[in-house]
Write a protein that holds these residues in place. Structure first.
Motif, mmCIF file in Angstrom:
data_model
loop_
_atom_site.group_PDB
_atom_site.id
_atom_site.type_symbol
_atom_site.label_atom_id
_atom_site.label_comp_id
_atom_site.label_asym_id
_atom_site.label_seq_id
_atom_site.Cartn_x
_atom_site.Cartn_y
_atom_site.Cartn_z
ATOM 1 N N MET A 8 37.265 33.092 59.032
ATOM 2 C CA MET A 8 38.049 33.932 58.136
ATOM 3 C C MET A 8 38.124 33.371 56.723
ATOM 4 O O MET A 8 38.744 33.977 55.878
ATOM 5 N N GLN A 9 37.464 32.255 56.480
ATOM 6 C CA GLN A 9 37.488 31.680 55.134
ATOM 7 C C GLN A 9 36.885 32.629 54.108
ATOM 8 O O GLN A 9 37.398 32.751 52.996
ATOM 9 N N ASN A 10 35.799 33.288 54.473
ATOM 10 C CA ASN A 10 35.179 34.237 53.539
ATOM 11 C C ASN A 10 36.137 35.372 53.204
ATOM 12 O O ASN A 10 36.256 35.768 52.045
ATOM 13 N N LEU A 11 36.816 35.892 54.217
ATOM 14 C CA LEU A 11 37.757 36.982 53.982
ATOM 15 C C LEU A 11 38.914 36.492 53.113
ATOM 16 O O LEU A 11 39.362 37.217 52.225
ATOM 17 N N GLN A 12 39.371 35.288 53.346
ATOM 18 C CA GLN A 12 40.468 34.757 52.525
ATOM 19 C C GLN A 12 40.052 34.639 51.061
ATOM 20 O O GLN A 12 40.849 34.918 50.159
ATOM 21 N N LYS A 13 38.808 34.284 50.811
ATOM 22 C CA LYS A 13 38.305 34.228 49.434
ATOM 23 C C LYS A 13 38.265 35.635 48.821
ATOM 24 O O LYS A 13 38.599 35.816 47.643
ATOM 25 N N LEU A 14 37.864 36.609 49.615
ATOM 26 C CA LEU A 14 37.831 37.989 49.123
ATOM 27 C C LEU A 14 39.240 38.494 48.837
ATOM 28 O O LEU A 14 39.464 39.202 47.842
ATOM 29 N N ILE A 15 40.185 38.122 49.677
ATOM 30 C CA ILE A 15 41.584 38.511 49.465
ATOM 31 C C ILE A 15 42.111 37.890 48.169
ATOM 32 O O ILE A 15 42.847 38.533 47.415
ATOM 33 N N THR A 16 41.709 36.671 47.890
ATOM 34 C CA THR A 16 42.092 36.021 46.631
ATOM 35 C C THR A 16 41.526 36.809 45.448
ATOM 36 O O THR A 16 42.205 36.978 44.427
ATOM 37 N N GLN A 17 40.312 37.314 45.590
ATOM 38 C CA GLN A 17 39.733 38.136 44.523
ATOM 39 C C GLN A 17 40.535 39.426 44.337
ATOM 40 O O GLN A 17 40.772 39.860 43.200
ATOM 41 N N LEU A 18 40.964 40.029 45.455
ATOM 42 C CA LEU A 18 41.821 41.217 45.355
ATOM 43 C C LEU A 18 43.116 40.868 44.618
ATOM 44 O O LEU A 18 43.566 41.621 43.752
ATOM 45 N N GLU A 19 43.677 39.726 44.978
ATOM 46 C CA GLU A 19 44.931 39.289 44.360
ATOM 47 C C GLU A 19 44.781 39.164 42.842
ATOM 48 O O GLU A 19 45.678 39.557 42.087
ATOM 49 N N HIS A 20 43.651 38.643 42.391
ATOM 50 C CA HIS A 20 43.427 38.469 40.950
ATOM 51 C C HIS A 20 43.265 39.804 40.214
ATOM 52 O O HIS A 20 43.358 39.840 38.981
ATOM 53 N N LYS A 21 43.022 40.870 40.940
ATOM 54 C CA LYS A 21 42.854 42.189 40.313
ATOM 55 C C LYS A 21 44.153 43.009 40.287
ATOM 56 O O LYS A 21 44.185 44.099 39.706
ATOM 57 N N ILE A 22 45.210 42.481 40.889
ATOM 58 C CA ILE A 22 46.470 43.238 40.955
ATOM 59 C C ILE A 22 46.969 43.633 39.569
ATOM 60 O O ILE A 22 47.460 44.750 39.379
ATOM 61 N N SER A 23 46.813 42.760 38.605
ATOM 62 C CA SER A 23 47.307 43.073 37.250
ATOM 63 C C SER A 23 46.575 44.279 36.631
ATOM 64 O O SER A 23 47.080 44.894 35.696
ATOM 65 N N SER A 24 45.439 44.640 37.179
ATOM 66 C CA SER A 24 44.668 45.794 36.692
ATOM 67 C C SER A 24 44.898 47.040 37.546
ATOM 68 O O SER A 24 44.114 47.985 37.482
ATOM 69 N N TYR A 25 45.977 47.051 38.324
ATOM 70 C CA TYR A 25 46.173 48.098 39.332
ATOM 71 C C TYR A 25 46.179 49.524 38.780
ATOM 72 O O TYR A 25 45.851 50.467 39.491
ATOM 73 N N GLU A 26 46.515 49.701 37.520
ATOM 74 C CA GLU A 26 46.585 51.058 36.959
ATOM 75 C C GLU A 26 45.249 51.555 36.410
ATOM 76 O O GLU A 26 45.119 52.742 36.101
ATOM 77 N N LYS A 27 44.279 50.681 36.320
ATOM 78 C CA LYS A 27 42.990 51.075 35.742
ATOM 79 C C LYS A 27 42.300 52.113 36.619
ATOM 80 O O LYS A 27 42.348 52.052 37.839
ATOM 81 N N LYS A 28 41.636 53.029 35.908
ATOM 82 C CA LYS A 28 40.931 54.109 36.597
ATOM 83 C C LYS A 28 39.708 54.468 35.771
ATOM 84 O O LYS A 28 39.749 54.413 34.549
ATOM 85 N N ASN A 29 38.634 54.831 36.444
ATOM 86 C CA ASN A 29 37.456 55.324 35.754
ATOM 87 C C ASN A 29 36.790 56.363 36.649
ATOM 88 O O ASN A 29 36.135 56.023 37.627
ATOM 89 N N PRO A 30 36.966 57.630 36.333
ATOM 90 C CA PRO A 30 36.432 58.715 37.170
ATOM 91 C C PRO A 30 34.917 58.684 37.363
ATOM 92 O O PRO A 30 34.405 59.250 38.315
ATOM 93 N N SER A 31 34.184 58.015 36.468
ATOM 94 C CA SER A 31 32.733 57.933 36.652
ATOM 95 C C SER A 31 32.371 56.972 37.787
ATOM 96 O O SER A 31 31.249 56.999 38.285
ATOM 97 N N VAL A 32 33.336 56.148 38.191
ATOM 98 C CA VAL A 32 33.126 55.202 39.292
ATOM 99 C C VAL A 32 33.833 55.708 40.549
ATOM 100 O O VAL A 32 33.257 55.748 41.632
ATOM 101 N N SER A 33 35.104 56.088 40.386
ATOM 102 C CA SER A 33 35.919 56.527 41.524
ATOM 103 C C SER A 33 37.076 57.367 41.001
ATOM 104 O O SER A 33 37.530 57.171 39.872
ATOM 105 N N ASN A 34 37.553 58.265 41.829
ATOM 106 C CA ASN A 34 38.725 59.056 41.456
ATOM 107 C C ASN A 34 40.024 58.293 41.692
ATOM 108 O O ASN A 34 41.093 58.768 41.320
ATOM 109 N N SER A 35 39.945 57.141 42.309
ATOM 110 C CA SER A 35 41.142 56.357 42.595
ATOM 111 C C SER A 35 41.278 55.198 41.610
ATOM 112 O O SER A 35 40.336 54.838 40.908
#
Length: 153
Positions: free
Chosen positions: A1-28
C-alpha cells in the motif's frame, strides 16, 4: 500500500486547488475528482474488510485483463457508481475529513486476509492484491485528470 499512500499524498497536495475547473478536461472540479478518489478508496477498503475470504471466486474477465494489461483507465468510458459520487458540497474542510477517514481505514489493510475481496462491477471479485492494484490504477487515473485541469488554466 506504499504506492497508494504516495498517491493519496499527491491528492492531499491538490486540496488547495479544489475549486479549479476546466471543461475542456472534465465537467467536474478538482475537488470532485479528489473526493471521488477518496470515497472510492474508503468504500473499497470497507468492502474488502467486510468480505468473507472463503467466498472469494476468481473468474476470468476480458475487461479486467485488458485494463490490467494496458495499465490505465480510458477517460469518459465508465460512469461512477452512486456510492462513490460526491455530493455538491465539497469544501477544503470536507476533503480533509475524507482524507483522514481514508488514512485511518488504510491502517487496517495489512490485517486483511489475502483472499478478502472487493466485488468490482466490471472485473468481478478482486482479491486483496488485485484490489490494491485497482486502487492504484484508479487513483492515478483521477490524478492525471486533476493535473490536466490544473495545468490547463
Amino acid at each position: 500500500m506504499q504506492n497508494l499512500q504516495k498517491l493519496i499524498t499527491q491528492l492531499e497536495h491538490k486540496i488547495s486547488s479544489y475549486e479549479k475547473k476546466n471543461p475542456s478536461v472534465s465537467n467536474s472540479t478538482v475537488g470532485w475528482q479528489i473526493e471521488h478518489s477518496l470515497k472510492t478508496i474508503f468504500e473499497v477498503i470497507q468492502s474488502v474488510k467486510n468480505s468473507n475470504p472463503n467466498d472469494y471466486k476468481w473468474k476470468f474477465s476480458s475487461k479486467k485483463a485488458l485494463i490490467f494489461t494496458l495499465g490505465f483507465i480510458p477517460r469518459g468510458k465508465v460512469k461512477a457508481p452512486k456510492l462513490v459520487v460526491p455530493d455538491e458540497n465539497i469544501s477544503e474542510s470536507s476533503l480533509k475529513n475524507s482524507l483522514q477517514k481514508v488514512k485511518e481505514a488504510l491502517q487496517e489493510w495489512d490485517s486483511f486476509d489475502k483472499n478478502a475481496y472487493f466485488p468490482h462491477p466490471f472485473f468481478g471479485h478482486l482479491n486483496k492484491k488485485s484490489t490494491e492494484w485497482f486502487l492504484n490504477l484508479h487513483t492515478k487515473h483521477h490524478l492525471k485528470i486533476i493535473n490536466d485541469i490544473c495545468k490547463k488554466e
